[in-house]
Design a protein around this motif. Sequence first.
Motif, PDB file in Angstrom:
ATOM      1  N   GLN A  39       0.834  -1.201   0.000  1.00 32.03           N
ATOM      2  CA  GLN A  39       0.000   0.000   0.000  1.00 32.03           C
ATOM      3  C   GLN A  39       0.871   1.255   0.000  1.00 32.03           C
ATOM      4  N   LYS A  40       1.956   1.226   0.764  1.00 31.33           N
ATOM      5  CA  LYS A  40       2.890   2.363   0.794  1.00 31.33           C
ATOM      6  C   LYS A  40       3.608   2.501  -0.549  1.00 31.33           C
ATOM      7  N   ILE A  41       4.042   1.373  -1.096  1.00 30.66           N
ATOM      8  CA  ILE A  41       4.752   1.393  -2.377  1.00 30.66           C
ATOM      9  C   ILE A  41       3.840   1.902  -3.482  1.00 30.66           C
ATOM     10  N   ALA A  42       2.589   1.455  -3.475  1.00 25.38           N
ATOM     11  CA  ALA A  42       1.637   1.878  -4.511  1.00 25.38           C
ATOM     12  C   ALA A  42       1.414   3.381  -4.466  1.00 25.38           C
ATOM     13  N   LYS A  47       2.294   8.505  -7.207  1.00 26.16           N
ATOM     14  CA  LYS A  47       2.733   9.901  -7.152  1.00 26.16           C
ATOM     15  C   LYS A  47       3.839  10.163  -8.163  1.00 26.16           C
ATOM     16  N   LYS A  48       4.720   9.199  -8.324  1.00 24.99           N
ATOM     17  CA  LYS A  48       5.864   9.379  -9.214  1.00 24.99           C
ATOM     18  C   LYS A  48       5.497   9.183 -10.678  1.00 24.99           C
ATOM     19  N   SER A  49       4.629   8.207 -10.963  1.00 28.79           N
ATOM     20  CA  SER A  49       4.360   7.816 -12.350  1.00 28.79           C
ATOM     21  C   SER A  49       3.078   8.391 -12.939  1.00 28.79           C
ATOM     22  N   GLY A  50       2.111   8.702 -12.069  1.00 29.09           N
ATOM     23  CA  GLY A  50       0.803   9.120 -12.553  1.00 29.09           C
ATOM     24  C   GLY A  50      -0.126   7.968 -12.854  1.00 29.09           C
ATOM     25  N   HIS A  51       0.389   6.736 -12.824  1.00 28.50           N
ATOM     26  CA  HIS A  51      -0.445   5.557 -13.036  1.00 28.50           C
ATOM     27  C   HIS A  51      -1.268   5.260 -11.785  1.00 28.50           C
ATOM     28  N   LYS A  52      -2.332   4.494 -11.953  1.00 28.66           N
ATOM     29  CA  LYS A  52      -3.170   4.084 -10.831  1.00 28.66           C
ATOM     30  C   LYS A  52      -3.005   2.591 -10.593  1.00 28.66           C
ATOM     31  N   THR A  53      -2.835   2.211  -9.340  1.00 28.64           N
ATOM     32  CA  THR A  53      -2.719   0.802  -8.995  1.00 28.64           C
ATOM     33  C   THR A  53      -4.026   0.317  -8.374  1.00 28.64           C
ATOM     34  N   ILE A  54      -4.495  -0.818  -8.823  1.00 29.87           N
ATOM     35  CA  ILE A  54      -5.688  -1.453  -8.264  1.00 29.87           C
ATOM     36  C   ILE A  54      -5.215  -2.746  -7.611  1.00 29.87           C
ATOM     37  N   LEU A  55      -5.210  -2.768  -6.282  1.00 30.43           N
ATOM     38  CA  LEU A  55      -4.611  -3.868  -5.526  1.00 30.43           C
ATOM     39  C   LEU A  55      -5.655  -4.847  -5.021  1.00 30.43           C
TER      40      LEU A  55
END
Length: 250
Positions: A39-42, A47-55
């Motif tokens: 969750q922290k890494i995502a 923030k860095k990439s602009g991509h969204k992660t769905i975990l």
Amino acid sequence: MKRFLASLLVTLASSGAACSTHAAEVHVAVASNFAAPMQKIAMAFEKKSGHKTILAFGATGKFYAQVKHGAPYELLLSADAATPARLVAEGLALPGSAFSYATGRLVLWSAQAALVDARGAVLGNGGYAHLAVANPRTAPYGAAALEVLKKLRLLDGVKNRLVQGENIAQTYQFVKTGNAALGFVAMSEVYRGGALIGGSAWVVPSSLHAPIRQDAVVLAKGAANPAARELAAYLRSDEARRIIRFYGYE
């Protein structure tokens, strides 16, 4: 002035369109022991990439079955090394994309402050009603727990006290809520920065079980998604490694 404003609006609109074109979503299946650090890494990755992660969090064995049946996951963070290798061999993951992102540590833990001693002798003392372990068929941490009990020659004596969690997260909940006096959990669930955050614990020596090597792999459904490859690369960055170490992984 009107022409300038109109030109500015067009520029901003085209810039926004470009950003949205490059941003993507990535669906990630994550072994439940790695929920907190992921969750922290995502958050940092987004923030860095602009991509969204769905975990999605769960047992590695269940994720394997879901991928086999067409689940939309694009990246798998497994609790073992065997599952990613199997998915590559079966054509369900990209060859050459598997890598080790962490090595897990197993901990005997109780929510009670004085129950677990520094050597885990409580296991043989019998001063507890239930011992929680994760399902060894689907959760590598559960398999490691049974290996420890066998090596200590305690398995036969505790069989009637075992309660089984579907995954390591549920196993932790059994102990946290007092439904089991103690249990084998992931170090990441009860340690932060090398310090125990509550209860009592014995960090199981790694010599008592096979290494819990945790591998990640880009799945076939993520082959065309740059966000999947970028997140896989980010997991190997110094920023991600600092988070991983903070949660007790090697």
